[in-house]
Design an enzyme around this catalytic site. Structure first.
Site, PDB file in Angstrom:
ATOM      1  CB  SER A 290      -0.907   0.008   1.234  1.00  0.00           C
ATOM      2  OG  SER A 290      -1.735   1.159   1.243  1.00  0.00           O
TER       3      SER A 290
ATOM      4  CG  HIS B 156      -4.459   4.914  -2.233  1.00  0.00           C
ATOM      5  ND1 HIS B 156      -5.497   4.207  -2.812  1.00  0.00           N
ATOM      6  CD2 HIS B 156      -4.031   4.162  -1.185  1.00  0.00           C
ATOM      7  CE1 HIS B 156      -5.702   3.088  -2.135  1.00  0.00           C
ATOM      8  NE2 HIS B 156      -4.827   3.035  -1.152  1.00  0.00           N
TER       9      HIS B 156
ATOM     10  CB  VAL C  74      -1.733  -5.037  -5.357  1.00  0.00           C
ATOM     11  CG1 VAL C  74      -2.126  -4.308  -6.628  1.00  0.00           C
ATOM     12  CG2 VAL C  74      -0.244  -4.841  -5.081  1.00  0.00           C
TER      13      VAL C  74
ATOM     14  CG  HIS D  86     -19.052  13.493   5.263  1.00  0.00           C
ATOM     15  ND1 HIS D  86     -18.239  12.470   4.830  1.00  0.00           N
ATOM     16  CD2 HIS D  86     -18.219  14.504   5.622  1.00  0.00           C
ATOM     17  CE1 HIS D  86     -16.970  12.850   4.928  1.00  0.00           C
ATOM     18  NE2 HIS D  86     -16.931  14.075   5.406  1.00  0.00           N
TER      19      HIS D  86
ATOM     20  N   GLY E 260      -4.692  -5.570  14.640  1.00  0.00           N
ATOM     21  CA  GLY E 260      -3.474  -5.421  15.416  1.00  0.00           C
ATOM     22  C   GLY E 260      -2.287  -5.010  14.584  1.00  0.00           C
TER      23      GLY E 260
ATOM     24  NE  ARG F 157       6.178  -0.069  13.134  1.00  0.00           N
ATOM     25  CZ  ARG F 157       6.625   1.064  12.577  1.00  0.00           C
ATOM     26  NH1 ARG F 157       6.122   1.482  11.437  1.00  0.00           N
ATOM     27  NH2 ARG F 157       7.580   1.760  13.155  1.00  0.00           N
TER      28      ARG F 157
END
Length: 385
Positions: free
Chosen positions: A170, A184, A187, A257, A340, A342
């Site tokens: 990412s 951005h 995969v 929004h 969980g 990082r």
């Protein structure tokens, strides 16, 4: 030309004609089609074997290649942090005192028992205050656990009780010059298993572009490169692959929004396993390999454009919308935090500086107004091409 996966020819387009076309505005769907979020079926086809090692090897190489290209453009070096949760027992290195390495007090951490079942690690690469990138991150992670986090099992309750493995690359690139878009890409591969049952797996990913100033030739080039990545699969399958995943991107990167898109879109796909592993993995590679040819020509065209306080202010305001999307809507952010992951790596996607001005509106007829009115809507950028 090379052949990848079930005789699908994959062509990498590195030079594209940038003739400007007149895109057509199309209706925008404010809510993602929930039918597309149905669970992938277990793979009982036997058509081809799942090769997790090949996926990991490709993802590590992709991270290396994109990092090297970004360093060449910026002139600086990415800082790398490697992190490792081991095989479920994190006590050897004192991680029990800080199980998610975030520095948060115990009361604010995810459930301790669930975190103990998380294993894996990754490589986080970040550059800040570079010549081109004010902040950029390119991350690889490979994590697993005894049970799925809520972000995944809530949409797929039938997967509860399965162990999982998730890996991916990412990246988010935030240039300093407001005329260079933020981008951005990611995969990813996901596998959920349970003894005595067929594995459930899928691939996902895509890339999207968030410009601050409107240049049609940039958007056309971006979408044309995305279409070329999809074309071999359309020819092999007889399906509108590009249109399907372009529309999904428009729907996904939408701030309900605010009533506007985050950017000009690109490609987004998820839960893809209907083509079998070999072809689905080939498509993941085609999308990952198309990112640099899509993005770098735009960077090179805009990076020397002069800018001042007006452009900087607008960039920071638009970055605020980027933050809103990532913290309110993004499924990847939620999955990472709930599994969980990082925290520093997950939140590296956020820009270093943003601003929110109360009820700010662009001057009518200005480039800033044109971005909102003509670019942050769903468009057929390739109409007639």
């Amino acid at each position: 030309m090379s052949t990848l996966g079930d005789r699908v020819p994959v062509r990498l387009v590195v030079g594209v004609d940038l003739k400007t076309v007149a895109p057509i505005l199309v209706p925008f769907a404010p809510i993602m089609n929930e039918a597309r979020l149905e669970s992938p079926a277990p793979d009982r086809s036997g058509r081809d074997a799942i090769d997790v090692g090949a996926v990991r090897t490709y993802l590590l190489d992709l991270q290396d290649r994109i990092t090297a290209a970004c360093e060449a453009e910026d002139g600086g070096r990415f800082r790398e942090d490697t992190w490792d949760r081991g095989e479920g027992d994190r006590g050897d290195e004192g991680d029990s005192a800080d199980p998610d390495r975030s520095g948060r007090p115990d009361a604010d951490r995810p459930d301790e028992d669930r975190l103990k079942a998380i294993w894996g690690g990754g490589r986080s690469r970040v550059i800040e205050r570079g010549k081109l990138f004010e902040k950029a991150g390119i991350n690889f992670s490979d994590v697993g656990g005894d049970s799925l986090p809520a972000a995944a099992s809530a949409r797929r309750p039938e997967l509860a009780g399965r162990s999982f493995r998730a890996m991916g690359v990412s990246l988010v690139l935030h240039p300093e010059n407001p005329y260079v878009p933020t981008s951005h890409a990611n995969v990813r591969f996901f596998l959920a298993e349970k003894p005595g049952e067929a594995p459930v797996w899928w691939v996902g990913g895509g890339f999207d572009l968030t410009p601050y100033y409107p240049f049609e030739e940039d958007a056309v080039h971006w979408h044309r490169t995305a279409r070329e990545a999809c074309r071999p699969f359309e020819e092999a399958l007889g399906e509108p692959v590009h249109d399907r995943f372009k529309r999904w991107c428009d729907e996904y990167f939408y701030l309900a929004h605010r009533g506007e898109a985050r950017g000009v879109g690109g490609l987004f796909f998820d839960d893809l396993n209907e083509w079998g592993f070999e072809r689905s993995f080939a498509f993941l590679r085609a999308v990952g390999d198309a990112f640099l040819p899509a993005y770098l020509p735009i960077v090179r065209r805009r990076r020397e454009t002069p800018w001042g306080e007006r452009e900087r202010r607008f960039q920071l305001l638009r970055r605020g919308r980027y933050v809103e999307f990532n913290l309110v809507y993004d499924r990847g952010t939620l999955f990472g935090l709930q599994s969980g992951g990082r925290t520093e790596s997950i939140l590296m996607s956020l820009p270093p500086l943003v601003r929110w001005d109360y009820d700010w509106r662009p001057e009518p007829g200005s480039p800033e107004a044109r971005l909102t009115e003509e670019f942050l809507v769903a468009r057929d950028w390739l109409a007639g091409t």
